[in-house]
Write a protein that holds these residues in place. Structure first.
Motif, PDB file in Angstrom:
ATOM      1  N   LYS A 159       0.673  -1.224   0.036  1.00 25.88           N
ATOM      2  CA  LYS A 159      -0.019   0.192  -0.221  1.00 25.88           C
ATOM      3  C   LYS A 159       0.956   1.407   0.081  1.00 25.88           C
ATOM      4  CE  LYS A 159      -4.059   2.002   2.233  1.00 25.88           C
ATOM      5  NZ  LYS A 159      -5.082   1.872   3.172  1.00 25.88           N
ATOM      6  N   MET A 172      -4.769   4.101  -2.200  1.00 34.12           N
ATOM      7  CA  MET A 172      -5.154   2.635  -2.392  1.00 34.12           C
ATOM      8  C   MET A 172      -5.908   2.085  -1.287  1.00 34.12           C
ATOM      9  SD  MET A 172      -1.306   1.995  -3.662  1.00 34.12           S
ATOM     10  CE  MET A 172      -1.327   0.288  -4.085  1.00 34.12           C
ATOM     11  N   THR A 173      -7.328   2.356  -1.371  1.00 33.49           N
ATOM     12  CA  THR A 173      -8.216   1.817  -0.426  1.00 33.49           C
ATOM     13  C   THR A 173      -8.967   0.458  -0.787  1.00 33.49           C
ATOM     14  OG1 THR A 173      -9.878   2.986  -1.505  1.00 33.49           O
ATOM     15  CG2 THR A 173      -8.747   4.274   0.490  1.00 33.49           C
ATOM     16  N   ILE A 219      -8.865  -3.256  -2.064  1.00 35.84           N
ATOM     17  CA  ILE A 219      -8.217  -4.744  -1.764  1.00 35.84           C
ATOM     18  C   ILE A 219      -8.752  -5.609  -2.779  1.00 35.84           C
ATOM     19  CG2 ILE A 219      -7.349  -6.416  -0.203  1.00 35.84           C
ATOM     20  CD1 ILE A 219      -7.896  -4.478   2.106  1.00 35.84           C
ATOM     21  N   TYR A 249      -3.136  -4.165  -3.426  1.00 31.47           N
ATOM     22  CA  TYR A 249      -3.894  -2.827  -3.107  1.00 31.47           C
ATOM     23  C   TYR A 249      -4.068  -2.046  -4.321  1.00 31.47           C
ATOM     24  CZ  TYR A 249      -2.697  -4.403   1.718  1.00 31.47           C
ATOM     25  OH  TYR A 249      -2.609  -4.996   2.670  1.00 31.47           O
ATOM     26  N   ASN A 284      -6.554   1.522  -6.286  1.00 25.85           N
ATOM     27  CA  ASN A 284      -7.355   2.884  -6.185  1.00 25.85           C
ATOM     28  C   ASN A 284      -8.372   2.836  -7.185  1.00 25.85           C
ATOM     29  OD1 ASN A 284      -5.674   3.550  -8.238  1.00 25.85           O
ATOM     30  ND2 ASN A 284      -5.517   5.473  -7.800  1.00 25.85           N
TER      31      ASN A 284
END
Length: 538
Positions: free
Chosen positions: A448, A453-454, A456, A486, A488
């Motif tokens: 991450k 980069m929230t 998964i 990870y 976004n």
């Protein structure tokens, strides 16, 4: 009292200012960021220059120079050409008149109107303010501004606001060609019909007996003026600054960075608001220099937006509006003129939403954001908008649609753009619409590396593993390994948010389509991933 005969005081001022120069140099303040001299073709080694007035657009300077016969002070002009200033020229006799109050001149924000103060016999009173329009490389004959600007007293030193809605000047009880006294600062504001309202005096704590030479800055709220009746005072005429805030003027502050024991009076600044242009004695003659405003005194930078609307038979029927997205308030609204042209001004410190909407709902619209929260931006932005009846194949970049950080939720500041799109859809019930969402940069890694980069992604992989059945026999079996990455990419969820918004607003879901693009790029320190939305009409 303003000193009469500027040349008569140059020797005294030279000594006083040279002391200032030595002090500034000792403190290391003459670096490029603190003081800038005008170029050698303007600051000539044998010519005294003084009283510079720079137009707010930063492209024209008019000033006094002792270049006439007998070293008489004469109005000169230099223009910006690229990054350079042109060789100065002496203004024509119609402007350089022996009946002028020498220091009573000014320029319109675009530098296309020159104002002078003159005591012609057919005037309203003593000295009146006249306007001269630029005519090619010269100037037209002066025209008296008449009532209500001019009066039976003496009026001079005009300073129009950037938007043309306010006109600051001084009104004096006594005035000659080289001096003025017992002056008050006045402001006239433009009425809805385009005429000037009756001028009013600024407050008594500003007009303390002899306030002169008002200079309204590009932000329309910062006013610089000179007085010898205010404290603190270093000597003679000193410069002061007041701001119009919460519908009132603030108490004047002395400009200690520019004031000296001599007279300091005739200054100006472009709408960039970074430097104050004034004259100071140099080694041999008086020169024009720019002094850096201290941060706490610096006017807000103001940019000019020149717009051109085309397409409709009557381009003047379009609606132009600007919203301050900091508080979602409308700060500007107008219709273009009959030729489709308009001019607007916005100040630094916020992000602005400019839109040009047609009178007819079935026409396309134009929108653009101006981010004035950054350190650098242009003083002039040009907008060209072609409005037309919407048709299949048209595309509109929806700059006004955005999402909350790290989410798929629409930013509340998207409200104006969403409203415009909904209006276009309602005006074209037979057309369909595709929203193309483009994410740049797209980030995807096993680590991450960015807070953005929230998302998964988990992938389960079967890996064959050998094992011994006995001392002779081996076999294999699958082992499950979970790999985590990870990223976004929230564009699918963001598209669904758009779909939900428009269907709830009454748009048939069958008319809506969505597509996504992911553009990979190295993530620099200043880069911030963003989803951009384009509307494609089908």
């Amino acid at each position: 009292m303003y000193p009469y005969g500027l040349l008569a005081t140059f020797n005294v001022m030279n000594r006083l200012h040279l002391v200032l120069v030595a002090v500034l140099a000792a403190h290391g303040l003459f670096g490029q960021s603190r003081l800038r001299k005008m170029p050698a073709n303007v600051n000539h080694s044998s010519i005294n220059n003084s009283a510079p007035f720079i137009a707010l657009d930063g492209n024209t300077i008019v000033y006094l120079a002792d270049v006439a016969e007998d070293n008489a002070l004469t109005l000169n002009q230099t223009n910006k050409s690229g990054t350079n200033w042109t060789d100065p020229v002496i203004l024509p006799r119609a402007v350089n008149n022996h009946l002028n109050y020498l220091y009573g001149f000014g320029l319109s924000p675009d530098g296309n109107i020159l104002y002078i103060s003159n005591a012609k016999s057919n005037g309203m009173g003593g000295y009146d303010i006249y306007a001269c329009s630029r005519r090619g490389s010269s100037w037209a004959e002066p025209v008296n501004l008449l009532n209500p600007i001019n009066s039976k007293l003496n009026d001079a030193c005009p300073s129009p606001s950037a938007d043309g809605m306010a006109f600051y000047f001084m009104r004096c009880e006594t005035m000659t060609g080289t001096q003025a006294d017992r002056c008050k600062l006045m402001v006239a504001r433009k009425k809805p019909n385009g005429q000037w309202d009756e001028p009013t005096e600024l407050p008594a704590f500003i007009n303390t007996g002899n306030s002169q030479s008002p200079r309204i800055m590009g932000d329309g709220e910062t006013l610089i003026f000179a007085s010898n009746k205010l404290q603190p005072n270093k000597g003679g005429m000193d410069l002061y600054l007041t701001r119009f805030q919460n519908n009132t003027w603030t108490p004047p502050l002395a400009l200690d960075f520019a004031n000296t024991p001599g007279d300091d009076q005739f200054v100006s600044a472009s709408s960039l608001g970074r430097y104050l242009l004034k004259h100071v004695p140099g080694t041999r003659v008086t020169e024009l220099v720019e002094l850096l405003f201290p941060a706490e005194l610096r006017p807000k930078t103001t940019i000019k937006i020149e717009g051109q609307v085309s397409g409709p038979d009557q381009p003047g029927s379009a609606f132009v509006s600007i919203f301050d997205l900091r508080n979602n308030t409308k700060v500007f609204a107008t219709n273009p003129n009959s030729a489709g042209q308009f001019v607007a001004y916005v100040k630094e410190g916020s992000v602005y939403d400019l839109s040009i909407e047609p009178a007819l709902d079935n026409y396309t619209f134009y929108s653009r954001h101006f981010d004035l929260t950054k350190e650098k931006f242009s003083l002039l932005e040009k907008v060209s908008a072609k409005l037309k009846a919407a048709a299949a194949g048209d595309t509109i970049q929806l700059e006004g649609i955005g999402y909350r950080d790290l989410t798929a939720d629409l930013d509340p500041l998207s409200a104006q753009e969403l409203r415009r799109v909904k209006r276009l859809m309602d005006g074209n019930p037979r057309l369909n619409f595709t929203f193309e969402l483009t994410l740049e940069p797209y980030l995807n890694d096993t680590l991450k590396i960015s807070p953005d980069m929230t998302e998964i992604q988990r992938d389960t992989i079967r890996v064959p593993v050998s094992y011994a059945v006995d001392s002779v026999t081996t076999a294999t079996r699958d082992s499950l390994v979970v790999k985590v990455r990870y990223h976004n990419n929230r564009t699918t969820a963001q598209a669904q948010t758009l779909r939900d918004y428009f269907t709830k607003a009454g748009v048939n879901n069958d008319r809506l389509k969505f597509s996504q693009k992911l553009l990979s790029a190295p993530l620099g320190e200043a880069d911030k991933p963003r989803t951009r939305v384009k509307l494609i009409i089908r």
